[in-house]
Write an enzyme that holds these catalytic residues in place. Structure first.
Site, PDB file in Angstrom:
ATOM      1  N   THR A  12     -67.546  24.736 -55.615  1.00 35.83           N
ATOM      2  CA  THR A  12     -67.543  23.969 -56.870  1.00 35.83           C
ATOM      3  C   THR A  12     -68.438  22.738 -56.799  1.00 35.83           C
ATOM      4  O   THR A  12     -69.039  22.339 -57.800  1.00 35.83           O
ATOM      5  CB  THR A  12     -66.083  23.571 -57.223  1.00 35.83           C
ATOM      6  OG1 THR A  12     -65.338  24.777 -57.384  1.00 35.83           O
ATOM      7  CG2 THR A  12     -65.986  22.759 -58.491  1.00 35.83           C
ATOM      8  N   THR A  86     -63.687  24.801 -51.854  1.00 36.24           N
ATOM      9  CA  THR A  86     -62.417  24.320 -51.294  1.00 36.24           C
ATOM     10  C   THR A  86     -61.430  25.440 -50.940  1.00 36.24           C
ATOM     11  O   THR A  86     -60.536  25.233 -50.124  1.00 36.24           O
ATOM     12  CB  THR A  86     -61.725  23.354 -52.278  1.00 36.24           C
ATOM     13  OG1 THR A  86     -61.549  24.044 -53.519  1.00 36.24           O
ATOM     14  CG2 THR A  86     -62.533  22.101 -52.491  1.00 36.24           C
TER      15      THR A  86
HETATM   16  N1  ASN Z   1     -62.999  23.812 -55.724  1.00 31.81           N
HETATM   17  C1  ASN Z   1     -63.636  24.865 -55.237  1.00 31.81           C
HETATM   18  O1  ASN Z   1     -64.622  24.721 -54.546  1.00 31.81           O
HETATM   19  C2  ASN Z   1     -63.048  26.203 -55.539  1.00 31.81           C
HETATM   20  C3  ASN Z   1     -64.030  27.344 -55.577  1.00 31.81           C
HETATM   21  N2  ASN Z   1     -63.369  28.523 -56.083  1.00 31.81           N
HETATM   22  C4  ASN Z   1     -64.581  27.668 -54.182  1.00 31.81           C
HETATM   23  O2  ASN Z   1     -63.844  27.620 -53.238  1.00 31.81           O
HETATM   24  O3  ASN Z   1     -65.729  27.997 -54.086  1.00 31.81           O
END
Ligand code: ASN
Length: 321
Positions: A12, A86
């Site tokens: 993200t 994340t």
């Molecule tokens: N906040 C994020 O980065 C979540 C995303 N779906 C990922 O892990 O790429």
């Protein structure tokens, strides 16, 4: 200025919201090549891959590890920052923690809100990670995760919330340090274990959450599909329902190591209960007890243990530490 290596891997932090309100991958990473960061450190940026972190595989993690080793062997970097999605950030952080033999700071960060959303946290977290990587106190502390003004150890940190920016927490132990506008404060020292440097990306370890009436056939699946090891998120202090035990015994008889963690996110499994499927019974059957890791990290630890040919007592000791 400190000389840092930055590895962008996607997630993200590298994305933005489109006119339909959906979060999508950008052509150009919005935290790449930023003047705000250039004043803090002498930065070399690499983009080994750009993926949402649910696409992250053991092989991607190993590519990242190899890139780090290659880069620090050819240049005198004083710290490393990795931007990452994340969802699996804690897995990559822990994998690197288990396998990298470095004393310079290695820090992962990311974002819960993409770059053009109100309250976007990516740039802020990135700056905090760069500042932490430049801080002399961040050395020799294993791989760290910097997020929402906190510094966590890779061993304890986990994603606890689907959307909140304070999602990364360290159950049981809390963060190692905090970040203020002008300072970095560490208040805990992590225990650092010797890394194991061999990684075999062909090793398959499965992960299963226990529940009442857990069916033995679910465990037999791992045997039938040639898994090399299994991690079970057991009930409470480390117990399983009797319905699962026939499957467990088949795995253990076939010499497939089974590591027990708890589906509780606080506490450590132990061999206390002396009833069918209780911790004492599981211990007698040959299950390996882990030391408070969550399931996804115990899975990676078992992959690394098997990559380095640890067996029986060595394997048990490795999971005790
Ligand atoms: N906040 C994020 O980065 C979540 C995303 N779906 C990922 O892990 O790429």
């Amino acid at each position: 200025m400190k000389k840092l290596l930055v590895l962008h891997t996607g997630g993200t932090i590298s994305m933005s919201e489109n006119p339909d309100g959906r979060v999508v991958t950008n052509e150009v990473n919005p935290v790449s090549d930023l003047s705000a960061v250039k004043n803090l450190a002498d930065i070399t940026e690499l983009n080994p891959f750009q993926i949402p972190s649910p696409h992250m595989s053991l092989s991607h993690m190993n590519t990242l590890r190899k890139t780090i080793i290659e880069q620090i062997n050819t240049d005198n970097f004083e710290g490393i920052v990795i931007t990452h999605g994340t969802d699996t950030l804690e897995e990559t952080a822990y994998f690197l923690n288990l396998t990298l033999n470095v004393s310079i700071p290695v820090i992962l960060t990311g974002a819960m809100r993409s770059s053009n959303e109100i309250g976007a946290d990516g740039l802020y977290n990135y700056l905090a990670a760069i500042r932490t990587a430049c801080d002399a106190d961040s050395k020799s502390k294993g791989v760290l995760v910097v997020f929402n003004d906190e510094i966590h150890s890779a061993t304890n940190v986990t994603k606890t919330h689907t959307s909140n920016t304070s999602t990364f927490q360290s159950p049981n132990y809390g963060p190692l340090g905090i970040i203020t506008k002008n300072h970095i404060y560490f208040h805990h020292l992590p225990v650092i274990n010797r890394p194991l440097v061999k990684v075999d990306t062909t090793i398959k370890v499965g992960l299963l959450t226990a529940h009442s009436d857990l069916d033995a056939e679910l465990l037999e699946f791992f045997l039938e599909h040639d898994y090399d090891g299994v991690v079970i998120e057991a009930l409470g202090q480390g117990n399983l329902p009797p319905s699962a035990l026939a499957g467990l015994d088949k795995l253990l008889t076939a010499d497939i190591p089974v590591v027990l963690v708890s589906r509780c996110f606080n506490g450590i499994v132990s061999n206390n209960y002396h009833y069918e499927g209780g911790g004492y019974d599981l211990d007698q059957r040959g299950v390996i007890f882990s030391n408070g890791l969550n399931g996804q990290k115990a899975r990676l630890k078992l992959i690394i243990a098997l990559s380095n040919n640890l067996k029986e007592e060595q394997l048990k000791n490795y999971f005790r530490k």
